[in-house]
Every structure is written in structure tokens, then in C-alpha cells.
Scaffold this motif. Structure first.
Motif, PDB file in Angstrom:
ATOM      1  N   LYS A 106       0.813  -1.222   0.000  1.00 32.99           N
ATOM      2  CA  LYS A 106       0.000   0.000   0.000  1.00 32.99           C
ATOM      3  C   LYS A 106       0.844   1.270   0.000  1.00 32.99           C
ATOM      4  CE  LYS A 106      -3.953  -2.062   2.331  1.00 32.99           C
ATOM      5  NZ  LYS A 106      -4.725  -2.118   3.578  1.00 32.99           N
ATOM      6  N   SER A 107       2.047   1.197   0.573  1.00 34.45           N
ATOM      7  CA  SER A 107       2.879   2.403   0.642  1.00 34.45           C
ATOM      8  C   SER A 107       4.084   2.356  -0.308  1.00 34.45           C
ATOM      9  CB  SER A 107       3.368   2.611   2.083  1.00 34.45           C
ATOM     10  OG  SER A 107       4.177   1.528   2.504  1.00 34.45           O
ATOM     11  N   ALA A 108       4.131   1.358  -1.175  1.00 36.89           N
ATOM     12  CA  ALA A 108       5.265   1.225  -2.097  1.00 36.89           C
ATOM     13  C   ALA A 108       5.379   2.441  -3.007  1.00 36.89           C
ATOM     14  CB  ALA A 108       5.113  -0.045  -2.927  1.00 36.89           C
ATOM     15  N   PRO A 109       6.600   2.876  -3.279  1.00 38.03           N
ATOM     16  CA  PRO A 109       6.797   4.099  -4.061  1.00 38.03           C
ATOM     17  C   PRO A 109       6.604   3.938  -5.576  1.00 38.03           C
ATOM     18  CG  PRO A 109       8.905   3.192  -3.433  1.00 38.03           C
ATOM     19  CD  PRO A 109       7.856   2.348  -2.769  1.00 38.03           C
ATOM     20  N   ASP A 110       6.699   2.679  -6.060  1.00 42.36           N
ATOM     21  CA  ASP A 110       6.562   2.496  -7.510  1.00 42.36           C
ATOM     22  C   ASP A 110       6.079   1.079  -7.828  1.00 42.36           C
ATOM     23  OD1 ASP A 110       8.892   0.727  -7.585  1.00 42.36           O
ATOM     24  OD2 ASP A 110      10.108   2.545  -7.436  1.00 42.36           O
ATOM     25  N   GLU A 111       5.780   0.876  -9.102  1.00 44.25           N
ATOM     26  CA  GLU A 111       5.217  -0.405  -9.548  1.00 44.25           C
ATOM     27  C   GLU A 111       6.195  -1.562  -9.383  1.00 44.25           C
ATOM     28  OE1 GLU A 111       2.227  -2.889 -10.738  1.00 44.25           O
ATOM     29  OE2 GLU A 111       2.103  -0.779 -10.203  1.00 44.25           O
ATOM     30  N   ASP A 112       7.489  -1.316  -9.572  1.00 42.80           N
ATOM     31  CA  ASP A 112       8.484  -2.380  -9.390  1.00 42.80           C
ATOM     32  C   ASP A 112       8.475  -2.892  -7.950  1.00 42.80           C
ATOM     33  OD1 ASP A 112       9.293  -2.278 -12.039  1.00 42.80           O
ATOM     34  OD2 ASP A 112      10.977  -0.912 -11.637  1.00 42.80           O
ATOM     35  N   ALA A 113       8.376  -1.981  -7.014  1.00 48.12           N
ATOM     36  CA  ALA A 113       8.325  -2.375  -5.602  1.00 48.12           C
ATOM     37  C   ALA A 113       7.049  -3.162  -5.318  1.00 48.12           C
ATOM     38  CB  ALA A 113       8.411  -1.142  -4.703  1.00 48.12           C
ATOM     39  N   VAL A 114       5.934  -2.723  -5.883  1.00 47.18           N
ATOM     40  CA  VAL A 114       4.665  -3.430  -5.694  1.00 47.18           C
ATOM     41  C   VAL A 114       4.779  -4.862  -6.212  1.00 47.18           C
ATOM     42  CG1 VAL A 114       2.258  -3.556  -6.450  1.00 47.18           C
ATOM     43  CG2 VAL A 114       3.212  -1.369  -5.707  1.00 47.18           C
ATOM     44  N   ILE A 115       5.362  -5.032  -7.380  1.00 50.07           N
ATOM     45  CA  ILE A 115       5.504  -6.364  -7.978  1.00 50.07           C
ATOM     46  C   ILE A 115       6.370  -7.253  -7.092  1.00 50.07           C
ATOM     47  CG2 ILE A 115       6.530  -7.623  -9.932  1.00 50.07           C
ATOM     48  CD1 ILE A 115       5.568  -5.220 -11.693  1.00 50.07           C
ATOM     49  N   GLU A 116       7.486  -6.734  -6.631  1.00 51.64           N
ATOM     50  CA  GLU A 116       8.395  -7.521  -5.795  1.00 51.64           C
ATOM     51  C   GLU A 116       7.756  -7.866  -4.448  1.00 51.64           C
ATOM     52  OE1 GLU A 116      11.939  -9.585  -4.840  1.00 51.64           O
ATOM     53  OE2 GLU A 116      11.024  -8.961  -6.717  1.00 51.64           O
ATOM     54  N   LEU A 117       7.112  -6.910  -3.825  1.00 46.74           N
ATOM     55  CA  LEU A 117       6.458  -7.158  -2.537  1.00 46.74           C
ATOM     56  C   LEU A 117       5.291  -8.129  -2.686  1.00 46.74           C
ATOM     57  CD1 LEU A 117       6.553  -3.504  -1.221  1.00 46.74           C
ATOM     58  CD2 LEU A 117       7.831  -5.441  -0.252  1.00 46.74           C
ATOM     59  N   ASP A 118       4.575  -8.033  -3.782  1.00 40.91           N
ATOM     60  CA  ASP A 118       3.474  -8.962  -4.040  1.00 40.91           C
ATOM     61  C   ASP A 118       3.996 -10.389  -4.208  1.00 40.91           C
ATOM     62  OD1 ASP A 118       0.600  -9.387  -4.524  1.00 40.91           O
ATOM     63  OD2 ASP A 118       1.282  -9.968  -6.539  1.00 40.91           O
ATOM     64  N   ARG A 119       5.121 -10.544  -4.893  1.00 42.52           N
ATOM     65  CA  ARG A 119       5.736 -11.870  -5.034  1.00 42.52           C
ATOM     66  C   ARG A 119       6.111 -12.435  -3.668  1.00 42.52           C
ATOM     67  NH1 ARG A 119      10.473 -13.971  -4.597  1.00 42.52           N
ATOM     68  NH2 ARG A 119      11.554 -11.993  -4.368  1.00 42.52           N
ATOM     69  N   MET A 120       6.697 -11.589  -2.823  1.00 42.23           N
ATOM     70  CA  MET A 120       7.078 -12.029  -1.482  1.00 42.23           C
ATOM     71  C   MET A 120       5.849 -12.427  -0.675  1.00 42.23           C
ATOM     72  SD  MET A 120      10.028  -9.307  -0.454  1.00 42.23           S
ATOM     73  CE  MET A 120      11.507  -9.100  -1.433  1.00 42.23           C
ATOM     74  N   MET A 121       4.786 -11.642  -0.780  1.00 39.83           N
ATOM     75  CA  MET A 121       3.559 -11.953  -0.050  1.00 39.83           C
ATOM     76  C   MET A 121       2.965 -13.287  -0.509  1.00 39.83           C
ATOM     77  SD  MET A 121       0.139  -9.663   0.667  1.00 39.83           S
ATOM     78  CE  MET A 121      -0.401  -9.627  -1.030  1.00 39.83           C
TER      79      MET A 121
END
Length: 151
Positions: free
Chosen positions: A49-64
Motif C-alpha cells: 500500500k505504501s510502495a513508491p513504484d510499480e516495481d516495488a509493488v511487484i516484488e512485494l506482491d511476489r514475497m507476499m
């Protein structure tokens, strides 16, 4: 209410099934793992929810998604051994900034890695070792990824 300590007969049966000397301790470790993994899922959801960009969202989503897979495996083992689904008790995950959240997630992952390593080393059961080795390596991968995201 879940019976937290197995009876003598249950302990004997679980000891044979798991090849684990201290079944009560293992069940405590399994419950801790369920709770901690649920906390990590919560942490990644908050970070997304607080990720600064789409790359971070993708990586965090993979981890989740990887944490959710581990949670499913832990839950299945718990269900098989106790006959009931585990009741996950995740910690809250609040951080004032995205950077603070990343740091807290690294700390949680390192704690998970140590726990998985110790559980892995305390049993000759191939099934338990496989599950906790998987958790151990995922935690180390996530820790590394989170540190790289901090830079």
C-alpha cells in the motif's frame, strides 16, 4: 478451544510420525511459525500500500504470495497433526514510513530464518526438514530483496 498439549498417546504417535523427540516443543514451534507467517503476510500487504513504484509493488506482491504458500503448508501440517485448523495470531504491522516498514520486515524475516534453521536442525523428519528448509531459504531471499529495496 484447541488442546495445546497432546496426551501421552498423542505424543507417542506424533513422535513416531514426526521423528521428533519433543513433540510439545515442535507443536509450539509450528504454532509460532503459523503466527509469524501470518504477520509477514500482513507486513507485505501494508508495504504494498505504501510502495513508491510499480516495481516495488511487484516484488512485494511476489514475497507476499510466497509467504501465503508457506502459510498454507504450515496450516496443512498443523491440521494433519492436530485435526483442526490453526488459529493464526498475527502481530500488528504499523510503521510510520515505507523505509521503517522495510526495516521491520527485514527484522521479521531474519527472525523467521533463525526459527526455521533451528527447527530444521532439531528433527530428522524429512518432511519437517523440507518444510522448514523451504521457509529458511525463502526468508533469506526476502531479507536480501528487502535490503536491496532499501537502497
Amino acid at each position: 478451544m484447541i488442546n495445546q498439549s497432546p496426551s501421552a498417546d498423542e505424543s507417542c504417535n506424533l513422535s513416531v510420525k514426526l521423528q521428533y523427540r519433543d513433540v510439545r516443543r515442535f507443536m509450539e514451534q509450528l504454532q509460532w511459525s503459523v503466527d509469524h507467517t501470518a504477520t509477514l503476510v500482513r507486513a507485505y500487504a501494508a508495504l504494498i500500500k505504501s510502495a513508491p513504484d510499480e516495481d516495488a509493488v511487484i516484488e512485494l506482491d511476489r514475497m507476499m504470495l510466497e509467504e501465503k504458500a508457506i502459510f498454507s503448508l504450515l496450516s496443512a501440517m498443523y491440521m494433519e497433526l492436530k485435526g483442526v485448523e490453526p488459529q493464526a495470531r498475527p502481530e500488528s504491522f504499523d510503521s510510520p514510513t515505507y523505509a521503517d516498514g522495510l526495516l521491520r520486515a527485514v527484522q521479521l524475516e531474519r527472525e523467521a530464518a533463525r526459527h526455521c534453521r533451528d527447527t530444521y536442525l532439531l528433527t530428522p523428519s524429512p518432511r519437517v526438514r523440507d518444510l522448514f528448509f523451504y521457509g529458511w531459504t525463502v526468508s533469506m531471499d526476502h531479507s536480501t530483496g528487502l535490503v536491496l529495496m532499501m537502497q
